[in-house]
Design a protein around this motif. Structure first.
Motif, PDB file in Angstrom:
ATOM      1  N   ASP A 176      75.810 144.112 -26.513  1.00  0.00           N
ATOM      2  CA  ASP A 176      75.841 142.850 -25.763  1.00  0.00           C
ATOM      3  C   ASP A 176      76.868 141.853 -26.302  1.00  0.00           C
ATOM      4  N   GLY A 177      78.065 142.324 -26.609  1.00  0.00           N
ATOM      5  CA  GLY A 177      79.132 141.439 -27.058  1.00  0.00           C
ATOM      6  C   GLY A 177      79.116 141.096 -28.532  1.00  0.00           C
ATOM      7  N   LEU A 178      78.182 141.691 -29.288  1.00  0.00           N
ATOM      8  CA  LEU A 178      78.114 141.459 -30.729  1.00  0.00           C
ATOM      9  C   LEU A 178      78.459 142.739 -31.484  1.00  0.00           C
ATOM     10  N   VAL A 179      79.094 142.562 -32.636  1.00  0.00           N
ATOM     11  CA  VAL A 179      79.300 143.659 -33.564  1.00  0.00           C
ATOM     12  C   VAL A 179      78.316 143.430 -34.705  1.00  0.00           C
ATOM     13  N   ILE A 180      77.413 144.388 -34.886  1.00  0.00           N
ATOM     14  CA  ILE A 180      76.384 144.306 -35.919  1.00  0.00           C
ATOM     15  C   ILE A 180      76.696 145.384 -36.942  1.00  0.00           C
ATOM     16  N   GLU A 181      76.932 144.969 -38.186  1.00  0.00           N
ATOM     17  CA  GLU A 181      77.227 145.916 -39.248  1.00  0.00           C
ATOM     18  C   GLU A 181      76.096 145.918 -40.263  1.00  0.00           C
ATOM     19  N   ALA A 188      79.404 139.555 -35.740  1.00  0.00           N
ATOM     20  CA  ALA A 188      80.642 138.979 -35.222  1.00  0.00           C
ATOM     21  C   ALA A 188      80.646 139.098 -33.705  1.00  0.00           C
ATOM     22  N   GLU A 189      81.335 138.155 -33.073  1.00  0.00           N
ATOM     23  CA  GLU A 189      81.564 138.269 -31.630  1.00  0.00           C
ATOM     24  C   GLU A 189      82.542 139.414 -31.418  1.00  0.00           C
ATOM     25  N   GLN A 190      82.221 140.298 -30.507  1.00  0.00           N
ATOM     26  CA  GLN A 190      83.075 141.463 -30.290  1.00  0.00           C
ATOM     27  C   GLN A 190      84.455 141.059 -29.772  1.00  0.00           C
ATOM     28  N   ALA A 191      84.516 140.106 -28.862  1.00  0.00           N
ATOM     29  CA  ALA A 191      85.788 139.732 -28.237  1.00  0.00           C
ATOM     30  C   ALA A 191      86.731 139.027 -29.206  1.00  0.00           C
ATOM     31  N   SER A 192      86.206 138.077 -29.985  1.00  0.00           N
ATOM     32  CA  SER A 192      87.073 137.260 -30.838  1.00  0.00           C
ATOM     33  C   SER A 192      87.090 137.696 -32.301  1.00  0.00           C
ATOM     34  N   GLY A 193      86.047 138.424 -32.730  1.00  0.00           N
ATOM     35  CA  GLY A 193      85.929 138.793 -34.135  1.00  0.00           C
ATOM     36  C   GLY A 193      85.352 137.689 -34.998  1.00  0.00           C
ATOM     37  N   PRO A 201      71.401 135.421 -31.890  1.00  0.00           N
ATOM     38  CA  PRO A 201      72.696 134.923 -32.379  1.00  0.00           C
ATOM     39  C   PRO A 201      72.795 133.402 -32.481  1.00  0.00           C
ATOM     40  N   TRP A 202      72.079 132.688 -31.646  1.00  0.00           N
ATOM     41  CA  TRP A 202      72.032 131.227 -31.709  1.00  0.00           C
ATOM     42  C   TRP A 202      70.775 130.775 -31.000  1.00  0.00           C
ATOM     43  N   VAL A 203      70.411 129.527 -31.171  1.00  0.00           N
ATOM     44  CA  VAL A 203      69.189 128.980 -30.587  1.00  0.00           C
ATOM     45  C   VAL A 203      69.244 129.134 -29.067  1.00  0.00           C
ATOM     46  N   GLY A 204      68.193 129.694 -28.533  1.00  0.00           N
ATOM     47  CA  GLY A 204      68.093 129.857 -27.084  1.00  0.00           C
ATOM     48  C   GLY A 204      68.752 131.121 -26.539  1.00  0.00           C
ATOM     49  N   ALA A 205      69.431 131.871 -27.385  1.00  0.00           N
ATOM     50  CA  ALA A 205      70.107 133.089 -26.920  1.00  0.00           C
ATOM     51  C   ALA A 205      69.105 134.224 -26.757  1.00  0.00           C
ATOM     52  N   LYS A 206      69.416 135.119 -25.832  1.00  0.00           N
ATOM     53  CA  LYS A 206      68.617 136.325 -25.643  1.00  0.00           C
ATOM     54  C   LYS A 206      68.760 137.194 -26.902  1.00  0.00           C
ATOM     55  N   PRO A 207      67.635 137.645 -27.473  1.00  0.00           N
ATOM     56  CA  PRO A 207      67.724 138.490 -28.671  1.00  0.00           C
ATOM     57  C   PRO A 207      68.453 139.810 -28.381  1.00  0.00           C
ATOM     58  N   VAL A 208      69.167 140.279 -29.382  1.00  0.00           N
ATOM     59  CA  VAL A 208      69.900 141.536 -29.312  1.00  0.00           C
ATOM     60  C   VAL A 208      69.261 142.477 -30.330  1.00  0.00           C
ATOM     61  N   THR A 209      69.009 143.720 -29.926  1.00  0.00           N
ATOM     62  CA  THR A 209      68.398 144.669 -30.845  1.00  0.00           C
ATOM     63  C   THR A 209      69.231 145.945 -30.926  1.00  0.00           C
ATOM     64  N   THR A 210      69.161 146.558 -32.076  1.00  0.00           N
ATOM     65  CA  THR A 210      69.792 147.861 -32.286  1.00  0.00           C
ATOM     66  C   THR A 210      69.050 148.557 -33.420  1.00  0.00           C
ATOM     67  N   SER A 211      69.301 149.840 -33.565  1.00  0.00           N
ATOM     68  CA  SER A 211      68.684 150.620 -34.631  1.00  0.00           C
ATOM     69  C   SER A 211      69.741 151.454 -35.343  1.00  0.00           C
ATOM     70  N   PHE A 212      69.500 151.662 -36.619  1.00  0.00           N
ATOM     71  CA  PHE A 212      70.358 152.506 -37.438  1.00  0.00           C
ATOM     72  C   PHE A 212      69.490 153.561 -38.105  1.00  0.00           C
ATOM     73  N   THR A 213      70.069 154.681 -38.416  1.00  0.00           N
ATOM     74  CA  THR A 213      69.385 155.731 -39.171  1.00  0.00           C
ATOM     75  C   THR A 213      70.057 155.850 -40.528  1.00  0.00           C
ATOM     76  N   VAL A 214      69.230 155.821 -41.563  1.00  0.00           N
ATOM     77  CA  VAL A 214      69.731 155.911 -42.936  1.00  0.00           C
ATOM     78  C   VAL A 214      69.063 157.095 -43.605  1.00  0.00           C
ATOM     79  N   ARG A 215      69.875 157.979 -44.142  1.00  0.00           N
ATOM     80  CA  ARG A 215      69.375 159.118 -44.906  1.00  0.00           C
ATOM     81  C   ARG A 215      69.503 158.757 -46.383  1.00  0.00           C
ATOM     82  N   HIS A 216      68.344 158.622 -47.025  1.00  0.00           N
ATOM     83  CA  HIS A 216      68.307 158.168 -48.408  1.00  0.00           C
ATOM     84  C   HIS A 216      67.888 159.310 -49.319  1.00  0.00           C
ATOM     85  N   GLN A 217      68.591 159.425 -50.441  1.00  0.00           N
ATOM     86  CA  GLN A 217      68.268 160.454 -51.427  1.00  0.00           C
ATOM     87  C   GLN A 217      67.982 159.796 -52.765  1.00  0.00           C
ATOM     88  N   ILE A 218      66.854 160.110 -53.333  1.00  0.00           N
ATOM     89  CA  ILE A 218      66.494 159.560 -54.648  1.00  0.00           C
ATOM     90  C   ILE A 218      67.072 160.459 -55.726  1.00  0.00           C
TER      91      ILE A 218
END
Length: 146
Positions: free
Chosen positions: A29-34, A69-74, A129-146
């Motif tokens: 939705d126009g955001l870069v989530i790292e 970050a905003e995807q369009a402007s960075g 992203p800011w007050v009143g904005a529609k929430p943005v969600t995503t998921s990541f998968t992390v493979r962790h090794q002890i």
């Protein structure tokens, strides 16, 4: 020739650290989530994070860092509300609101989570992203090794 040897030795020394600095990216939705992850032992000594997190933490703690970050402007976003839920390989979930932090003057969000098992973790990120904005969600998968 000595410079070439120095570079080889430096590169070899960094290789073991690469998995600890895992990073993933999602564009939603126009955001870069790292997402970045490193052992808490290293993160709590970093400028911009040492004062935001406790110096003592449970064994297996990992430092999760989110940048936005905003995807369009960075342009980096520093006033968002970020909530992360980590689900471990056994299905146990922990949800935390991330702390507003910064590194090198650039805003980010972080918190410590315990990764107590080897296996696959789901990291669910919810961003307002800011007050009143529609929430943005995503998921990541992390493979962790002890």
């Amino acid at each position: 020739m000595n410079l070439a040897r120095l570079l080889v030795v430096a590169a070899a020394a960094l290789l073991p650290a690469l998995p600890a600095l895992a990073q993933q990216e999602a564009k939603v939705d126009g955001l870069v989530i790292e997402l970045g992850i490193m052992p808490a032992e290293k993160a709590v000594h970093m400028v911009g994070h040492s004062e935001a997190h406790p110096q003592k933490f449970p064994s297996g703690s990992q430092h999760l860092l989110i940048t936005l970050a905003e995807q369009a402007s960075g342009r980096r976003l520093g006033d968002a509300d970020v909530v992360v839920e980590v689900v471990d390989p056994k299905g146990n979930a922990v949800k935390k609101t991330l702390v507003h932090t910064s590194a090198a003057g650039r805003p980010d969000y972080s918190e410590l989570f315990v990764f107590g098992w080897s296996g696959t973790y789901a990291v669910r990120v919810n961003v307002a992203p800011w007050v009143g904005a529609k929430p943005v969600t995503t998921s990541f998968t992390v493979r962790h090794q002890i």
